[in-house]
Design a protein around this motif. Structure first.
Motif, PDB file in Angstrom:
ATOM      1  N   GLN A 190      40.414  49.924 -10.942  1.00 28.40           N
ATOM      2  CA  GLN A 190      41.860  49.860 -11.156  1.00 28.40           C
ATOM      3  C   GLN A 190      42.227  48.618 -11.971  1.00 28.40           C
ATOM      4  OE1 GLN A 190      44.260  51.974 -10.267  1.00 28.40           O
ATOM      5  NE2 GLN A 190      46.156  50.816 -10.297  1.00 28.40           N
ATOM      6  N   VAL A 235      44.006  49.299 -15.565  1.00 27.39           N
ATOM      7  CA  VAL A 235      45.428  48.985 -15.765  1.00 27.39           C
ATOM      8  C   VAL A 235      45.790  47.545 -15.432  1.00 27.39           C
ATOM      9  CG1 VAL A 235      46.295  51.329 -15.504  1.00 27.39           C
ATOM     10  CG2 VAL A 235      45.998  49.927 -13.483  1.00 27.39           C
ATOM     11  N   ILE A 266      49.826  44.383 -17.337  1.00 22.45           N
ATOM     12  CA  ILE A 266      50.956  45.288 -17.099  1.00 22.45           C
ATOM     13  C   ILE A 266      51.837  45.390 -18.349  1.00 22.45           C
ATOM     14  CG2 ILE A 266      53.153  45.446 -15.861  1.00 22.45           C
ATOM     15  CD1 ILE A 266      50.709  46.557 -14.365  1.00 22.45           C
ATOM     16  N   VAL A 275      50.226  52.729 -13.821  1.00 25.18           N
ATOM     17  CA  VAL A 275      49.645  52.043 -12.652  1.00 25.18           C
ATOM     18  C   VAL A 275      49.644  52.977 -11.454  1.00 25.18           C
ATOM     19  CG1 VAL A 275      49.934  50.106 -11.045  1.00 25.18           C
ATOM     20  CG2 VAL A 275      50.350  49.766 -13.476  1.00 25.18           C
TER      21      VAL A 275
END
Length: 467
Positions: A21, A25, A331, A420
């Motif tokens: 993860q 992202v 992000i 996300v």
């Protein structure tokens, strides 16, 4: 997570999915582990009732695909916004990420810095390597600053460095990947002499070679010379006498960023140097930052790079700030590439469905309440009431971390990139399905441990799984 030494295979799966993860992202690493664990918790009663794991896996995957489609439907696109509006939206996404981090008290300050840094990158690639993060102990968080270009710590230097100029306006920059010191010639050959008188001519030849290289560097018109390899004491003094700044043993990543920012091309020889291989920037200076000296290249004409210089009271604190800003940078990059956001604060998780799957998703708002010290039961009841509204008016409601109630998180600018959420749902589902697909546990024959019960292994037991 990278520092954990996990032996248990089920726990290792959760660590791996968290790392995946982060790589994909950059945020949501805690969420994905919590969701996977909660999915398994919801599956346990069905397993105990005799439902075959394959049926559960099939249902989980169906629920996951439906949930992903629902997230896409709930997401709001940022396309078509003005540049100023888009920057404000990116800043809101960054602030949401930093809310749960150690630097949350300065989230507005750092969010602006992160957005400015990412927006300086090449919009086609948004290469993360082009954002440098340098850490300098001392000062406060607010002493951190963004360099519109490249900054790196002063390299090891020889005598004569003190006489070199420490600032330039519109300098010409030469980048090298060769040594500029005498030992380079000394160690590369063996010379046998019949006449000892010839020894001096050999020594003179070595000096002539190095002086020839230095003359060619000066003749190129460069006022700054950087090299990936060493620049010795002779060359340092030679450049100082001619008002040229030099730095040797520059890190490869820093040299690459200088190259991309200034337009200079790294040379492996000093022969036939022309103006085309030199780079330039508006200003170069060597500045004191805390206890360190830093070389700063700013106002670069091809500025596809930026450098964040972080300050803080301790090394551990700055390291944590570095990790926090990494998440925020990732992000903002993802929000730029996939310009769709969803309301945060658990709002999306409450809006998704399928009974056991949806019940597991409630762990996100519940955990947010627990982290903030609020009563999770009351807040979840309020959220269920809002999201049950027939007209869908409450679909954006999530946890209000300040008051302990609920709030329209979209209107409150608590936003997260939809990517996300999608990646977290898919990864957590796959991790849960992987563990569910283990059909038996096998005892290691080298130990005398008892057979483990299905799906409830004890942490620390040495077991092997067969799918």
């Amino acid at each position: 997570m990278k520092l954990l030494e996990i032996v248990h295979p089920a726990a290792k799966t959760l660590v791996d999915v968290s790392l995946a993860q982060d790589a994909e992202v950059g945020d949501g690493t805690t969420s994905v582990v919590i969701l996977a664990g909660e999915f398994l918790k919801e599956a346990k009663p069905f397993i105990e009732d005799g439902v075959h794991p394959r049926n559960l896996i099939r249902a989980f995957r169906l629920a996951s695909s439906l949930a992903v489609e629902r997230v896409k439907a709930l997401s709001v696109s940022l396309e078509g916004k003005s540049e100023q509006e888009k920057r404000e939206l990116l800043k809101k996404c960054s602030m949401t990420t930093l809310n749960s981090k150690l630097v949350s008290g300065e989230k507005e300050f750092f969010s602006q810095m992160v957005v400015d840094a990412v927006c300086k990158l090449d919009p086609q690639t948004l290469d993360l390597k082009m954002i440098g993060i340098k850490k300098v102990t001392g000062g406060g968080l607010r002493d951190s600053f963004l360099v519109d270009g490249v900054a790196f710590k002063k390299t090891f230097s020889y005598a004569g460095f003190e006489q070199q100029p420490k600032s330039f306006k519109d300098p010409k920059i030469l980048l090298l990947n060769i040594e500029l010191e005498l030992k380079a010639e000394k160690e590369n050959a063996e010379v046998r002499l019949d006449d000892p008188a010839m020894y001096q001519s050999i020594v003179d030849a070595e000096w002539n070679i190095i002086y020839d290289k230095l003359d060619k560097c000066v003749a190129s018109g460069a006022s700054i010379v950087l090299s990936r390899l060493a620049i010795g004491d002779l060359a340092t003094q030679y450049f100082a006498d001619r008002n040229i700044f030099c730095a040797g043993r520059v890190e490869g990543a820093d040299l690459d960023r200088v190259s991309k920012a200034t337009g200079a091309r790294v040379q492996t020889t000093v022969n036939n140097l022309d103006v085309g291989v030199l780079g330039t920037c508006a200003e170069f200076e060597e500045r004191q930052v805390g206890a360190e000296r830093y070389n700063l290249f700013s106002g670069c004409p091809q500025a596809k790079t930026a450098t964040l210089v972080l300050r803080g009271g301790s090394e551990q604190f700055i390291d944590e700030a570095d990790r926090s800003l990494h998440d925020a940078i990732m992000i903002v990059r993802r929000a730029l590439k996939h310009a769709e956001v969803v309301p945060g604060g658990g709002a999306v998780e409450m809006a998704l469905f399928i009974k056991a799957f949806a019940k597991a998703l409630e762990v996100i708002p519940r955990q947010l309440c627990n982290n903030a010290g609020h009563d999770a039961t009351d807040v979840l009841n309020m959220l269920r009431q809002k999201h049950a509204a027939p007209d869908g008016a409450g679909k954006n409601f999530g946890v209000d971390m300040n008051s302990g109630g609920v709030v329209d998180t979209f209107a409150a600018f608590v936003w997260e990139p939809s990517l996300v959420k999608i990646n977290a749902l898919q990864s957590a589902t796959e991790a849960a399905c992987l563990i569910l697909s283990v059909d038996e546990t096998v005892r290691n024959p080298k130990t005398k441990q008892k057979q483990l019960s299905y799906l409830t292994p004890n942490i620390g037991d040495d077991v092997a799984y067969t799918a």
